[in-house]
Design an enzyme around this catalytic site. Structure first.
Site, short mmCIF file in Angstrom:
data_model
loop_
_atom_site.label_atom_id
_atom_site.label_comp_id
_atom_site.label_asym_id
_atom_site.label_seq_id
_atom_site.Cartn_x
_atom_site.Cartn_y
_atom_site.Cartn_z
N SER A 16 -4.95 -5.11 -3.95
CA SER A 16 -4.82 -5.41 -2.55
C SER A 16 -5.63 -4.24 -1.76
CB SER A 16 -3.55 -5.78 -2.03
OG SER A 16 -2.84 -4.74 -1.70
N ILE A 18 -7.32 -1.49 0.36
CA ILE A 18 -8.08 -0.47 0.17
C ILE A 18 -8.51 -0.51 -1.57
CG2 ILE A 18 -8.84 2.22 0.25
CD1 ILE A 18 -6.77 2.10 2.67
N SER A 142 -2.89 10.02 4.33
CA SER A 142 -2.99 9.40 5.54
C SER A 142 -3.09 10.29 6.71
CB SER A 142 -1.38 8.42 5.61
OG SER A 142 -1.16 8.08 7.12
N TYR A 155 7.92 8.55 4.34
CA TYR A 155 6.42 8.26 4.06
C TYR A 155 5.64 9.35 4.50
CZ TYR A 155 1.96 5.71 4.33
OH TYR A 155 0.44 5.42 4.20
N LYS A 159 3.50 12.12 2.19
CA LYS A 159 2.04 12.32 2.37
C LYS A 159 1.97 13.78 2.77
CE LYS A 159 0.49 7.94 1.90
NZ LYS A 159 -0.37 7.61 0.79
N1 LIG Z 1 -3.92 0.69 5.68
C1 LIG Z 1 -3.79 1.57 6.34
O1 LIG Z 1 -3.75 1.53 7.60
C2 LIG Z 1 -3.65 2.90 5.82
C3 LIG Z 1 -3.37 4.17 6.34
C4 LIG Z 1 -3.12 5.26 5.70
C5 LIG Z 1 -2.69 5.30 4.43
N2 LIG Z 1 -2.96 4.33 3.59
C6 LIG Z 1 -2.72 4.36 2.30
O2 LIG Z 1 -3.61 3.45 1.49
C7 LIG Z 1 -3.27 3.11 0.22
C8 LIG Z 1 -3.27 1.75 0.15
O3 LIG Z 1 -2.71 0.81 0.93
P1 LIG Z 1 -3.42 -0.38 1.58
O4 LIG Z 1 -3.51 -0.06 3.08
O5 LIG Z 1 -4.67 -0.84 0.91
O6 LIG Z 1 -2.05 -1.28 1.63
P2 LIG Z 1 -1.58 -2.45 0.48
O7 LIG Z 1 -2.60 -3.61 0.77
O8 LIG Z 1 -0.23 -2.77 0.83
O9 LIG Z 1 -1.90 -1.83 -0.85
C9 LIG Z 1 -0.91 -1.07 -1.42
C10 LIG Z 1 -1.35 -0.95 -3.11
O10 LIG Z 1 -0.24 -0.12 -3.53
C11 LIG Z 1 0.29 -0.99 -4.98
N3 LIG Z 1 1.77 -0.55 -4.87
C12 LIG Z 1 2.68 -0.51 -3.88
N4 LIG Z 1 3.77 -0.38 -4.31
C13 LIG Z 1 3.77 0.09 -5.74
C14 LIG Z 1 4.15 0.49 -6.90
N5 LIG Z 1 5.74 0.79 -6.64
N6 LIG Z 1 4.04 0.49 -8.05
C15 LIG Z 1 2.57 0.15 -8.07
N7 LIG Z 1 1.74 -0.20 -7.30
C16 LIG Z 1 2.25 -0.20 -5.98
C17 LIG Z 1 0.28 -2.38 -4.08
O11 LIG Z 1 0.28 -3.35 -5.54
P3 LIG Z 1 1.34 -4.03 -5.93
O12 LIG Z 1 2.21 -4.73 -4.90
O13 LIG Z 1 0.85 -5.26 -6.82
O14 LIG Z 1 2.37 -3.06 -6.79
C18 LIG Z 1 -1.17 -2.60 -3.47
O15 LIG Z 1 -2.40 -2.70 -4.47
C19 LIG Z 1 -1.78 3.56 0.41
O16 LIG Z 1 -1.62 4.87 -0.36
C20 LIG Z 1 -1.52 3.95 1.85
O17 LIG Z 1 -0.33 4.67 1.97
C21 LIG Z 1 -3.39 3.10 4.34
#
Ligand SMILES: NC(=O)c1ccc[n+]([C@@H]2O[C@H](COP(=O)([O-])OP(=O)(O)OC[C@H]3O[C@@H](n4cnc5c(N)ncnc54)[C@H](OP(=O)(O)O)[C@@H]3O)[C@@H](O)[C@H]2O)c1
Length: 265
Positions: A16, A18, A142, A155, A159
């Protein structure tokens, strides 16, 4: 010509947000992909969207809270592709709970998923990259990897830890032709807040207001790909929230006042 054509790229958190956006854009450039996350069905959905032939695609589900099989997973990738050019440590889970409402088990899980797992997977991949004398490791941190924020204590700590670890590792392994890119997203429109750990370890399950109109995952992926391509060491991706980083650096007293007034959601 595409910079990523035939590159073998392993993306965690590819089911999902990014990670999915990265997978689709790399596929358009004819990369060969390994997609990982827990939900196999979602990985298969993303895999189908990439339209890559089986030869160029590996669906490799695993849980970041248990990376004891990291070495075996990396060996599986090597068996299929014979090399790994880029590892994108993107999978992770955020937090929306006060420190005092977060029990130790949840704190440890957040550290496991957002810090230890990333080290384990990276260390499993590095010997192959070192053997090839080239490779790129991308770490999705992040802005809260740069400063603490409400409801993000564990969290944010995880990070922050990534920066200390990978900035040290970079110095040790660059002689082997390995490049490390740290990515600090601000607010990106994904389900990150919905999937965050809330109070008492329960899923937060709410799309934060600040994420609803944030930068798209597609634009974020585009900027990450540029960062990889340009061999940058650290990039910041997002909207006006990134101004807080400059304010903190040049006007720390002003930052101290402003950060207290920010909406946690
Ligand atoms: N969106 C933002 O604003 C933001 C800001 C700063 C940093 N980030 C970072 O960006 C990265 C991607 O996040 P996103 O925003 O795309 O959010 P997201 O849509 O919630 O995606 C998170 C991804 O990580 C996987 N994941 C979560 N827990 C896991 C586990 N225990 N084992 C294996 N996979 C796991 C999920 O897949 P499954 O549920 O299928 O396991 C999903 O594919 C993360 O590291 C997040 O901290 C995001």
């Amino acid at each position: 010509m595409s910079n990523y054509k035939d590159k073998v790229i392993w993306i965690t958190g590819a089911s999902s947000g990014i990670g999915e956006a990265l997978a689709l854009q790399f596929a358009k450039q004819e990369a060969r992909l390994i997609l990982s996350a827990r939900r196999e069905e979602e990985l298969k959905r993303v895999g189908a969207l990439t339209k890559l032939p089986d030869l160029d695609l590996l669906i490799l589900p695993f849980d970041l809270s248990d990376t004891s099989k990291a070495t075996a997973l990396a060996a599986q990738v090597m068996n299929k592709f014979g090399r790994i050019d880029i590892l994108i440590n993107n999978g992770g889970q955020s937090q929306r709970a006060e420190a005092l409402e977060t029990d130790e088990a949840t704190e440890r899980k957040l550290m496991e998923v957002n810090y230890f797992s990333i080290i384990n997977i990276t260390k499993a991949v590095l010997p192959y990259m070192i053997r090839n004398k080239c490779g790129k490791i991308v770490v999705i941190s992040s802005v809260v990897g740069k400063f603490g924020f409400y409801l993000r204590s564990s969290y944010s700590a995880a990070k922050h830890a990534l920066h200390g670890y990978f900035e040290s590792l970079r110095l040790e392994i660059e002689k082997n032709g390995i490049h490390i890119l740290m990515v600090c997203p601000g607010k990106i429109k994904t389900n990150v807040s919905v999937n965050a750990v809330g109070e008492k370890g329960k899923t937060h399950n709410v799309m934060d207001e600040s994420h609803k109109n944030a930068m798209s995952a597609e634009e974020c992926a585009r900027q990450i790909m540029n960062g990889i391509n340009n061999n940058q060491e650290e990039i910041f991706v997002g909207g006006k929230e990134l101004a807080m980083l400059r304010i903190r650096r040049f006007f720390p007293n002003l930052f101290s006042k402003m950060i207290r007034k920010q909406n946690p959601f």
